[in-house]
Design a protein around this motif. Structure first.
Motif, PDB file in Angstrom:
ATOM      1  N   UNK A 192     -68.012 -45.443  15.668  1.00 20.21           N
ATOM      2  CA  UNK A 192     -67.258 -45.481  14.420  1.00 20.21           C
ATOM      3  C   UNK A 192     -67.768 -46.609  13.534  1.00 20.21           C
ATOM      4  N   UNK A 193     -67.728 -46.360  12.230  1.00 16.04           N
ATOM      5  CA  UNK A 193     -68.202 -47.338  11.253  1.00 16.04           C
ATOM      6  C   UNK A 193     -67.127 -48.389  10.993  1.00 16.04           C
ATOM      7  N   UNK A 194     -67.586 -49.624  10.907  1.00 14.00           N
ATOM      8  CA  UNK A 194     -66.686 -50.752  10.665  1.00 14.00           C
ATOM      9  C   UNK A 194     -67.261 -51.602   9.544  1.00 14.00           C
ATOM     10  N   UNK A 195     -66.366 -52.115   8.706  1.00 14.91           N
ATOM     11  CA  UNK A 195     -66.757 -53.122   7.723  1.00 14.91           C
ATOM     12  C   UNK A 195     -65.921 -54.363   8.006  1.00 14.91           C
ATOM     13  N   UNK A 196     -66.590 -55.524   8.032  1.00 18.18           N
ATOM     14  CA  UNK A 196     -65.906 -56.795   8.236  1.00 18.18           C
ATOM     15  C   UNK A 196     -66.165 -57.646   7.004  1.00 18.18           C
ATOM     16  N   UNK A 197     -65.060 -58.141   6.400  1.00 17.59           N
ATOM     17  CA  UNK A 197     -65.145 -58.956   5.184  1.00 17.59           C
ATOM     18  C   UNK A 197     -64.531 -60.321   5.446  1.00 17.59           C
ATOM     19  N   UNK A 198     -65.030 -61.316   4.737  1.00 18.45           N
ATOM     20  CA  UNK A 198     -64.448 -62.656   4.858  1.00 18.45           C
ATOM     21  C   UNK A 198     -63.018 -62.644   4.327  1.00 18.45           C
ATOM     22  N   UNK A 199     -62.161 -63.424   4.986  1.00 18.98           N
ATOM     23  CA  UNK A 199     -60.770 -63.600   4.565  1.00 18.98           C
ATOM     24  C   UNK A 199     -60.548 -65.097   4.401  1.00 18.98           C
ATOM     25  N   UNK A 200     -59.339 -65.546   4.534  1.00 22.29           N
ATOM     26  CA  UNK A 200     -59.058 -66.969   4.362  1.00 22.29           C
ATOM     27  C   UNK A 200     -58.903 -67.672   5.701  1.00 22.29           C
ATOM     28  N   UNK A 201     -59.025 -68.981   5.672  1.00 25.71           N
ATOM     29  CA  UNK A 201     -58.791 -69.838   6.833  1.00 25.71           C
ATOM     30  C   UNK A 201     -59.635 -69.462   8.043  1.00 25.71           C
ATOM     31  N   UNK A 202     -60.874 -69.077   7.798  1.00 28.40           N
ATOM     32  CA  UNK A 202     -61.805 -68.791   8.892  1.00 28.40           C
ATOM     33  C   UNK A 202     -61.583 -67.461   9.585  1.00 28.40           C
ATOM     34  N   UNK A 203     -60.786 -66.599   9.007  1.00 32.69           N
ATOM     35  CA  UNK A 203     -60.584 -65.280   9.607  1.00 32.69           C
ATOM     36  C   UNK A 203     -61.291 -64.228   8.760  1.00 32.69           C
ATOM     37  N   UNK A 204     -61.238 -63.003   9.244  1.00 35.00           N
ATOM     38  CA  UNK A 204     -61.952 -61.905   8.600  1.00 35.00           C
ATOM     39  C   UNK A 204     -61.087 -60.660   8.645  1.00 35.00           C
ATOM     40  N   UNK A 205     -61.353 -59.740   7.716  1.00 33.93           N
ATOM     41  CA  UNK A 205     -60.685 -58.449   7.720  1.00 33.93           C
ATOM     42  C   UNK A 205     -61.643 -57.406   8.269  1.00 33.93           C
ATOM     43  N   UNK A 206     -61.166 -56.610   9.206  1.00 34.11           N
ATOM     44  CA  UNK A 206     -61.956 -55.541   9.794  1.00 34.11           C
ATOM     45  C   UNK A 206     -61.313 -54.225   9.396  1.00 34.11           C
ATOM     46  N   UNK A 207     -62.109 -53.350   8.817  1.00 37.84           N
ATOM     47  CA  UNK A 207     -61.628 -52.032   8.426  1.00 37.84           C
ATOM     48  C   UNK A 207     -62.427 -50.985   9.192  1.00 37.84           C
ATOM     49  N   UNK A 208     -61.717 -50.148   9.916  1.00 39.56           N
ATOM     50  CA  UNK A 208     -62.332 -49.100  10.724  1.00 39.56           C
ATOM     51  C   UNK A 208     -62.348 -47.808   9.915  1.00 39.56           C
ATOM     52  N   UNK A 209     -63.529 -47.389   9.528  1.00 36.40           N
ATOM     53  CA  UNK A 209     -63.740 -46.165   8.742  1.00 36.40           C
ATOM     54  C   UNK A 209     -62.775 -46.058   7.560  1.00 36.40           C
ATOM     55  N   UNK A 210     -62.617 -47.157   6.840  1.00 41.50           N
ATOM     56  CA  UNK A 210     -61.825 -47.149   5.624  1.00 41.50           C
ATOM     57  C   UNK A 210     -60.323 -47.216   5.816  1.00 41.50           C
ATOM     58  N   UNK A 211     -59.845 -47.306   7.039  1.00 40.52           N
ATOM     59  CA  UNK A 211     -58.395 -47.420   7.284  1.00 40.52           C
ATOM     60  C   UNK A 211     -57.917 -48.821   6.895  1.00 40.52           C
ATOM     61  N   UNK A 212     -56.591 -49.030   6.867  1.00 38.86           N
ATOM     62  CA  UNK A 212     -56.084 -50.368   6.550  1.00 38.86           C
ATOM     63  C   UNK A 212     -56.689 -51.432   7.476  1.00 38.86           C
ATOM     64  N   UNK A 213     -56.914 -52.596   6.915  1.00 36.37           N
ATOM     65  CA  UNK A 213     -57.594 -53.669   7.641  1.00 36.37           C
ATOM     66  C   UNK A 213     -56.682 -54.383   8.628  1.00 36.37           C
ATOM     67  N   UNK A 214     -57.329 -54.933   9.664  1.00 29.02           N
ATOM     68  CA  UNK A 214     -56.666 -55.849  10.574  1.00 29.02           C
ATOM     69  C   UNK A 214     -57.387 -57.185  10.442  1.00 29.02           C
ATOM     70  N   UNK A 215     -56.699 -58.264  10.781  1.00 26.73           N
ATOM     71  CA  UNK A 215     -57.305 -59.592  10.710  1.00 26.73           C
ATOM     72  C   UNK A 215     -57.951 -59.879  12.068  1.00 26.73           C
ATOM     73  N   UNK A 216     -59.205 -60.370  12.020  1.00 29.23           N
ATOM     74  CA  UNK A 216     -59.965 -60.647  13.242  1.00 29.23           C
ATOM     75  C   UNK A 216     -60.681 -61.987  13.128  1.00 29.23           C
ATOM     76  N   UNK A 217     -61.166 -62.469  14.263  1.00 31.46           N
ATOM     77  CA  UNK A 217     -62.065 -63.629  14.287  1.00 31.46           C
ATOM     78  C   UNK A 217     -63.177 -63.287  15.265  1.00 31.46           C
ATOM     79  N   UNK A 218     -64.310 -63.910  15.051  1.00 30.75           N
ATOM     80  CA  UNK A 218     -65.445 -63.656  15.928  1.00 30.75           C
ATOM     81  C   UNK A 218     -65.293 -64.465  17.203  1.00 30.75           C
ATOM     82  N   UNK A 219     -65.472 -63.782  18.331  1.00 34.33           N
ATOM     83  CA  UNK A 219     -65.343 -64.430  19.629  1.00 34.33           C
ATOM     84  C   UNK A 219     -66.709 -64.860  20.154  1.00 34.33           C
ATOM     85  N   UNK A 220     -67.709 -64.003  19.957  1.00 33.94           N
ATOM     86  CA  UNK A 220     -69.088 -64.368  20.342  1.00 33.94           C
ATOM     87  C   UNK A 220     -70.090 -63.462  19.668  1.00 33.94           C
TER      88      UNK A 220
END
Length: 177
Positions: free
Chosen positions: A149-177
Protein backbone atom coordinates in the motif's frame (compact mmCIF):
# COMPACT_ATOMS: atom_id res chain seq x y z
CA UNK A 1 -5.65 57.78 17.43
CA UNK A 2 -4.64 55.55 20.39
CA UNK A 3 -1.23 56.01 21.95
CA UNK A 4 0.98 52.89 21.86
CA UNK A 5 3.81 52.64 24.34
CA UNK A 6 7.28 52.08 22.92
CA UNK A 7 7.89 49.59 25.76
CA UNK A 8 5.11 47.39 24.38
CA UNK A 9 6.36 47.27 20.80
CA UNK A 10 10.14 47.34 21.39
CA UNK A 11 10.46 43.54 21.74
CA UNK A 12 8.71 43.05 18.42
CA UNK A 13 10.99 45.53 16.69
CA UNK A 14 14.03 43.71 18.07
CA UNK A 15 12.68 40.34 16.87
CA UNK A 16 11.79 41.70 13.44
CA UNK A 17 15.27 43.10 12.89
CA UNK A 18 17.19 40.21 14.50
CA UNK A 19 15.79 37.44 12.29
CA UNK A 20 17.15 38.76 8.97
CA UNK A 21 20.48 39.58 10.62
CA UNK A 22 20.78 36.05 12.00
CA UNK A 23 20.06 34.59 8.56
CA UNK A 24 22.81 36.74 7.00
CA UNK A 25 25.32 35.79 9.69
CA UNK A 26 24.89 32.09 8.96
CA UNK A 27 28.11 31.10 7.27
CA UNK A 28 28.88 28.08 5.16
CA UNK A 29 30.84 25.39 7.00
CA UNK A 30 34.61 25.84 6.70
CA UNK A 31 36.22 24.37 3.61
CA UNK A 32 38.39 21.30 4.34
CA UNK A 33 42.10 22.15 4.56
CA UNK A 34 42.96 19.75 1.74
CA UNK A 35 40.61 21.54 -0.65
CA UNK A 36 41.79 25.02 0.36
CA UNK A 37 45.45 24.04 -0.11
CA UNK A 38 44.61 22.78 -3.61
CA UNK A 39 42.81 26.05 -4.42
CA UNK A 40 45.80 28.03 -3.13
CA UNK A 41 47.95 26.48 -5.87
CA UNK A 42 46.14 28.66 -8.43
CA UNK A 43 47.78 31.77 -6.94
CA UNK A 44 51.35 30.64 -7.75
CA UNK A 45 52.70 32.64 -10.68
CA UNK A 46 55.55 30.32 -11.75
CA UNK A 47 54.14 27.54 -13.99
CA UNK A 48 56.52 24.82 -12.78
CA UNK A 49 55.91 25.67 -9.09
CA UNK A 50 52.14 25.83 -9.69
CA UNK A 51 52.18 22.39 -11.35
CA UNK A 52 54.29 20.97 -8.52
CA UNK A 53 51.81 22.43 -6.01
CA UNK A 54 48.83 20.92 -7.84
CA UNK A 55 50.55 17.51 -8.04
CA UNK A 56 51.44 17.60 -4.33
CA UNK A 57 47.99 18.76 -3.17
CA UNK A 58 46.07 16.35 -5.42
CA UNK A 59 48.21 13.56 -3.94
CA UNK A 60 47.36 14.77 -0.41
CA UNK A 61 43.67 14.96 -1.33
CA UNK A 62 43.73 11.45 -2.79
CA UNK A 63 45.45 10.10 0.34
CA UNK A 64 42.85 11.78 2.57
CA UNK A 65 40.07 10.33 0.41
CA UNK A 66 41.60 6.83 0.58
CA UNK A 67 41.85 7.05 4.39
CA UNK A 68 38.29 8.43 4.53
CA UNK A 69 39.53 11.58 6.26
CA UNK A 70 37.53 13.49 3.66
CA UNK A 71 34.46 12.42 1.71
CA UNK A 72 32.93 13.78 -1.46
CA UNK A 73 29.22 13.70 -2.29
CA UNK A 74 27.37 15.04 -5.28
CA UNK A 75 23.95 16.70 -4.99
CA UNK A 76 22.06 13.50 -5.88
CA UNK A 77 23.88 11.50 -3.18
CA UNK A 78 23.10 14.21 -0.63
CA UNK A 79 19.45 14.14 -1.69
CA UNK A 80 19.26 10.36 -1.22
CA UNK A 81 20.96 10.63 2.16
CA UNK A 82 18.51 13.30 3.32
CA UNK A 83 15.61 11.12 2.20
CA UNK A 84 17.02 8.13 4.10
CA UNK A 85 17.32 10.24 7.25
CA UNK A 86 13.81 11.72 6.95
CA UNK A 87 12.12 11.46 10.32
CA UNK A 88 15.25 11.68 12.43
CA UNK A 89 16.19 14.87 14.24
CA UNK A 90 19.84 15.56 13.54
CA UNK A 91 22.02 18.49 14.50
CA UNK A 92 22.56 21.12 11.82
CA UNK A 93 26.18 20.48 10.84
CA UNK A 94 26.01 21.59 7.23
CA UNK A 95 27.04 18.09 6.13
CA UNK A 96 24.25 17.64 3.63
CA UNK A 97 24.26 21.00 1.91
CA UNK A 98 22.36 24.02 3.12
CA UNK A 99 19.98 23.88 6.01
CA UNK A 100 17.48 26.32 4.53
CA UNK A 101 13.84 25.50 3.83
CA UNK A 102 14.60 24.83 0.17
CA UNK A 103 16.90 21.95 1.17
CA UNK A 104 14.56 20.31 3.67
CA UNK A 105 12.44 17.33 2.72
CA UNK A 106 8.83 18.01 3.71
CA UNK A 107 7.33 14.64 2.77
CA UNK A 108 8.13 11.25 1.34
CA UNK A 109 6.07 8.77 -0.64
CA UNK A 110 6.78 5.09 -0.08
CA UNK A 111 5.04 1.75 0.36
CA UNK A 112 4.33 -0.58 3.26
CA UNK A 113 6.64 -3.59 3.61
CA UNK A 114 4.96 -4.92 6.79
CA UNK A 115 2.94 -3.76 9.78
CA UNK A 116 1.97 -5.02 13.20
CA UNK A 117 -0.24 -3.82 16.01
CA UNK A 118 1.44 -2.78 19.23
CA UNK A 119 0.03 -1.66 22.58
CA UNK A 120 -3.28 0.19 22.53
CA UNK A 121 -4.13 -0.81 18.96
CA UNK A 122 -1.45 1.40 17.48
CA UNK A 123 0.65 0.35 14.50
CA UNK A 124 4.35 -0.16 13.84
CA UNK A 125 4.87 0.08 10.09
CA UNK A 126 8.00 -0.95 8.21
CA UNK A 127 8.43 0.79 4.87
CA UNK A 128 9.94 -0.51 1.65
CA UNK A 129 13.11 1.52 2.35
CA UNK A 130 13.57 -0.23 5.72
CA UNK A 131 12.50 2.70 7.89
CA UNK A 132 10.18 1.89 10.79
CA UNK A 133 7.47 4.28 11.96
CA UNK A 134 5.28 3.93 15.04
CA UNK A 135 1.87 5.48 15.58
CA UNK A 136 1.83 7.92 18.51
CA UNK A 137 -1.81 9.01 18.55
CA UNK A 138 -4.96 7.05 19.44
CA UNK A 139 -6.72 7.48 16.10
CA UNK A 140 -8.10 4.19 14.81
CA UNK A 141 -7.38 3.14 11.25
CA UNK A 142 -10.36 1.58 9.46
CA UNK A 143 -8.12 -1.03 7.79
CA UNK A 144 -4.72 -2.33 8.83
CA UNK A 145 -1.80 -1.32 6.59
CA UNK A 146 -0.95 -4.08 4.11
CA UNK A 147 2.27 -4.71 2.16
CA UNK A 148 2.40 -2.74 -1.07
CA UNK A 149 0.00 0.00 0.00
CA UNK A 150 1.11 3.54 -0.78
CA UNK A 151 1.97 5.82 2.11
CA UNK A 152 2.80 9.50 2.32
CA UNK A 153 4.58 10.86 5.40
CA UNK A 154 4.63 14.63 5.98
CA UNK A 155 6.35 16.73 8.62
CA UNK A 156 4.13 17.83 11.51
CA UNK A 157 4.91 19.77 14.66
CA UNK A 158 7.09 18.98 17.66
CA UNK A 159 9.17 16.35 15.88
CA UNK A 160 6.24 14.22 14.79
CA UNK A 161 4.91 13.37 11.35
CA UNK A 162 1.60 12.67 9.66
CA UNK A 163 1.23 9.35 7.86
CA UNK A 164 -1.53 8.94 5.31
CA UNK A 165 -2.29 5.48 3.97
CA UNK A 166 -3.55 5.69 0.38
CA UNK A 167 -5.10 9.10 0.96
CA UNK A 168 -7.09 8.15 4.08
CA UNK A 169 -7.14 10.42 7.14
CA UNK A 170 -3.70 10.84 8.67
CA UNK A 171 -2.33 9.39 11.87
CA UNK A 172 0.52 10.95 13.85
CA UNK A 173 3.76 8.93 13.81
CA UNK A 174 7.43 9.18 14.73
CA UNK A 175 10.35 7.37 13.20
CA UNK A 176 11.65 4.50 15.30
CA UNK A 177 14.56 3.43 13.09
Amino acid sequence: MPHISLRLIAPFIVLATAAPAAAKDKEAPPRPTQIQELYNCRDIADSAARLACFDREVGELQAADTKRDITFADRETVKKTRRGLFGFTLPSLGLFGGDGDEDQIKSIDTTVASSSQVDGGRYRITMADGSVWIQIDDRRMALAPRPGQKIQIKTASLGSYFLSLEGRPSIRVRRER
